[in-house]
Motif scaffolding. Structure first.
Motif, PDB file in Angstrom:
ATOM      1  N   LEU A  87     -41.477 -82.899  75.021  1.00  8.33           N
ATOM      2  CA  LEU A  87     -42.269 -84.053  74.446  1.00  8.33           C
ATOM      3  C   LEU A  87     -42.164 -84.467  73.233  1.00  8.33           C
ATOM      4  O   LEU A  87     -42.259 -83.584  72.261  1.00  8.33           O
ATOM      5  CB  LEU A  87     -43.740 -83.827  75.216  1.00  8.33           C
ATOM      6  CG  LEU A  87     -43.949 -84.164  76.581  1.00  8.33           C
ATOM      7  CD1 LEU A  87     -45.355 -83.976  76.864  1.00  8.33           C
ATOM      8  CD2 LEU A  87     -43.591 -85.503  77.158  1.00  8.33           C
ATOM      9  N   ALA A  88     -42.268 -85.607  72.712  1.00  3.31           N
ATOM     10  CA  ALA A  88     -42.102 -86.279  71.512  1.00  3.31           C
ATOM     11  C   ALA A  88     -43.600 -86.154  70.766  1.00  3.31           C
ATOM     12  O   ALA A  88     -44.802 -86.082  71.660  1.00  3.31           O
ATOM     13  CB  ALA A  88     -41.714 -87.643  71.324  1.00  3.31           C
ATOM     14  N   PRO A  89     -43.568 -85.919  69.590  1.00  6.74           N
ATOM     15  CA  PRO A  89     -44.884 -85.483  68.886  1.00  6.74           C
ATOM     16  C   PRO A  89     -46.086 -86.508  69.131  1.00  6.74           C
ATOM     17  O   PRO A  89     -45.534 -87.725  69.317  1.00  6.74           O
ATOM     18  CB  PRO A  89     -44.603 -85.439  67.231  1.00  6.74           C
ATOM     19  CG  PRO A  89     -43.008 -84.874  67.528  1.00  6.74           C
ATOM     20  CD  PRO A  89     -42.626 -85.610  68.758  1.00  6.74           C
ATOM     21  N   ILE A  90     -47.268 -86.257  69.277  1.00 10.60           N
ATOM     22  CA  ILE A  90     -48.473 -87.266  69.452  1.00 10.60           C
ATOM     23  C   ILE A  90     -49.327 -87.023  68.614  1.00 10.60           C
ATOM     24  O   ILE A  90     -49.497 -85.772  67.804  1.00 10.60           O
ATOM     25  CB  ILE A  90     -49.061 -87.300  70.717  1.00 10.60           C
ATOM     26  CG1 ILE A  90     -49.666 -85.916  71.003  1.00 10.60           C
ATOM     27  CG2 ILE A  90     -48.067 -87.575  71.836  1.00 10.60           C
ATOM     28  CD1 ILE A  90     -50.473 -85.968  72.230  1.00 10.60           C
ATOM     29  N   ALA A  91     -50.324 -87.907  67.969  1.00  8.97           N
ATOM     30  CA  ALA A  91     -51.505 -87.622  67.329  1.00  8.97           C
ATOM     31  C   ALA A  91     -52.335 -86.554  67.801  1.00  8.97           C
ATOM     32  O   ALA A  91     -52.612 -86.491  69.064  1.00  8.97           O
ATOM     33  CB  ALA A  91     -52.211 -88.952  66.944  1.00  8.97           C
ATOM     34  N   ALA A  92     -52.839 -85.698  67.148  1.00  7.60           N
ATOM     35  CA  ALA A  92     -53.749 -84.454  68.030  1.00  7.60           C
ATOM     36  C   ALA A  92     -55.055 -85.155  68.071  1.00  7.60           C
ATOM     37  O   ALA A  92     -55.630 -85.893  67.449  1.00  7.60           O
ATOM     38  CB  ALA A  92     -54.001 -83.526  66.523  1.00  7.60           C
ATOM     39  N   PRO A  93     -55.281 -84.994  69.498  1.00  2.00           N
ATOM     40  CA  PRO A  93     -56.660 -85.367  69.976  1.00  2.00           C
ATOM     41  C   PRO A  93     -57.990 -84.676  69.243  1.00  2.00           C
ATOM     42  O   PRO A  93     -57.672 -83.693  68.649  1.00  2.00           O
ATOM     43  CB  PRO A  93     -56.576 -85.094  71.473  1.00  2.00           C
ATOM     44  CG  PRO A  93     -55.564 -83.945  71.455  1.00  2.00           C
ATOM     45  CD  PRO A  93     -54.577 -84.093  70.452  1.00  2.00           C
ATOM     46  N   GLU A  94     -59.187 -85.200  69.587  1.00  2.00           N
ATOM     47  CA  GLU A  94     -60.414 -84.727  69.241  1.00  2.00           C
ATOM     48  C   GLU A  94     -60.673 -83.407  69.876  1.00  2.00           C
ATOM     49  O   GLU A  94     -60.047 -83.009  70.950  1.00  2.00           O
ATOM     50  CB  GLU A  94     -61.533 -85.586  69.443  1.00  2.00           C
ATOM     51  CG  GLU A  94     -61.659 -86.731  68.748  1.00  2.00           C
ATOM     52  CD  GLU A  94     -61.686 -86.481  67.271  1.00  2.00           C
ATOM     53  OE1 GLU A  94     -62.705 -85.480  67.093  1.00  2.00           O
ATOM     54  OE2 GLU A  94     -61.151 -87.232  66.199  1.00  2.00           O
ATOM     55  N   ALA A  95     -60.889 -82.287  69.073  1.00  2.00           N
ATOM     56  CA  ALA A  95     -61.084 -80.837  69.755  1.00  2.00           C
ATOM     57  C   ALA A  95     -62.684 -80.471  69.674  1.00  2.00           C
ATOM     58  O   ALA A  95     -63.185 -80.389  68.582  1.00  2.00           O
ATOM     59  CB  ALA A  95     -60.404 -79.904  68.854  1.00  2.00           C
ATOM     60  N   ASP A  96     -63.257 -80.863  70.704  1.00  2.00           N
ATOM     61  CA  ASP A  96     -64.854 -80.576  70.825  1.00  2.00           C
ATOM     62  C   ASP A  96     -65.022 -79.083  71.407  1.00  2.00           C
ATOM     63  O   ASP A  96     -64.556 -78.739  72.413  1.00  2.00           O
ATOM     64  CB  ASP A  96     -65.393 -81.680  71.559  1.00  2.00           C
ATOM     65  CG  ASP A  96     -65.273 -82.989  71.106  1.00  2.00           C
ATOM     66  OD1 ASP A  96     -65.146 -83.024  69.665  1.00  2.00           O
ATOM     67  OD2 ASP A  96     -65.154 -83.972  71.671  1.00  2.00           O
TER      68      ASP A  96
END
Length: 359
Positions: free
Chosen positions: A30-39
């Motif tokens: 998979l191509a890189p994506i922006a890092a999602p929030e880590a709660d």
């Protein structure tokens, strides 16, 4: 990226016949994506944030957890997860606040090993969450001393990609391991576990709920080896499949010749929300002792139409009735989570999945 490049097992092998090897390979590319929030959940104790397999030290609080080099496993997936990982070691009679670990993937693949070693009468709780997209591969080695107690809660919430978990545990005399999984994201997954009841009176409860929709595939392959007398194990798995998705549950119990007074139970149940979905169940017992109590149950079906009719006759809309019945079906696998905050988070994740699937 092909299966050959990744050096994965063949789906022609019995242990891998339901494995989504194509989905795993696609996730690894998979191509890189922006890092999602880590709660993190509102719990005391250690908080570890891994982004693409690398610890984010600035946003982590290790407490009793250490970071170092760990050995891999000889399993096809576990052997890829050697190198830098996290360890939790507790001395005799020690008790630790919960350890929270959030794994974030931003594409491609990452591999992290872990080690949990509890000395006699120690107690610990570990909560892990997977988010993002890509292939996240983990190997966790657990060793519990006499009377030690470990509660693990693992939730798979990636909207895309794949999570593979290789687990190897040795449960000592009178020790207890309880592990609950929830697959409520859009990712594919494989949970591959080998549990060894390595002491007299060892106890293990291992299971969870895998929820799938669209063309998603999730599976588990768990083997419990009772190597000593008076052990007890319980495998409780629930599968809910919608659309064209597939859940596969393979649960095995092996009882050695000298492991008398063993009590082993398997409960595998599948719920089809659409007739185009698939749930595969494979309970297995291999018993070489003669004084044991072992049983398994495996059923796949649809929502109880009589219960649906009754609820609708009392004014409950059909969609709401479906949600209530499905939630009760899933809750059966989550009730063993002892911490109320953790259990509430898992139930909320399951409810969110149900709301989307039953629209």
């Amino acid at each position: 990226m092909s299966d050959a490049v990744l050096d994965l097992p063949s789906a022609r092998e019995e242990a891998w016949r339901w494995a989504d090897l194509g989905g795993l390979a696609a996730a690894a590319a998979l191509a890189p994506i922006a890092a999602p929030e880590a709660d993190f959940l509102d719990l005391p104790g250690a908080k570890l944030l891994f982004i693409d397999g690398v610890l984010d030290e600035a946003r982590s609080d290790l407490h009793r957890v250490t970071i170092g080099t760990l050995a891999a496993d000889d399993h096809p997936l576990g052997r890829r997860a050697g190198g830098t990982g996290w360890s939790l070691h507790l001395d005799a009679q020690a008790a630790a606040d919960p350890v929270q670990i959030v794994h974030v993937a931003t594409g491609r693949q990452n591999h992290v090993p872990a080690e949990i070693i509890l000395a006699d009468d120690a107690a610990a709780e570990v909560v892990e969450t997977f988010v993002g997209a890509g292939w996240q591969n983990r190997f966790t080695r657990t060793r519990l001393g006499k009377g030690a107690r470990l509660m693990r809660s693992v939730r798979l919430l990636q909207p895309a990609g794949f999570v593979s978990l290789r687990e190897a545990a040795e449960i000592g005399e009178a020790a207890s391991l309880v592990t609950v999984f929830l697959g409520a994201g859009g990712q594919g997954s494989r949970i591959d576990a080998q549990l060894t009841m390595a002491g007299d009176g060892a106890f293990a409860e291992y299971g969870g709920a895998l929820l799938t929709s669209a063309d998603q595939k999730q599976e588990c392959a768990v083997r419990v080896n009772h190597a000593h007398p008076n052990g007890s194990s319980r495998q409780v798995w629930r599968a809910v499949a919608a659309d064209r998705s597939q859940v596969s549950l393979a649960a095995a119990v092996e009882v050695a010749r000298h492991a008398q007074k063993t009590d082993g139970e398997q409960s595998l149940r599948g719920l089809l929300l659409d007739r185009t979905a698939t749930v595969n169940l494979k309970p297995e017992l291999e018993i070489f002792a003669d004084d044991v109590k072992c049983a398994h149950g495996a059923t796949v079906g649809e929502l109880d139409q009589r219960a649906m009719f009754y609820m609708q006759s009392r004014g409950i809309p059909r969609a709401r009735a479906e949600a209530i019945l499905t939630r009760a079906f899933v809750a059966d696998a989550l009730e063993r989570i002892g911490d109320e905050t953790v259990r509430a988070a898992f139930e909320a994740d399951a409810d969110a999945w149900l709301e989307a699937a039953l629209q």
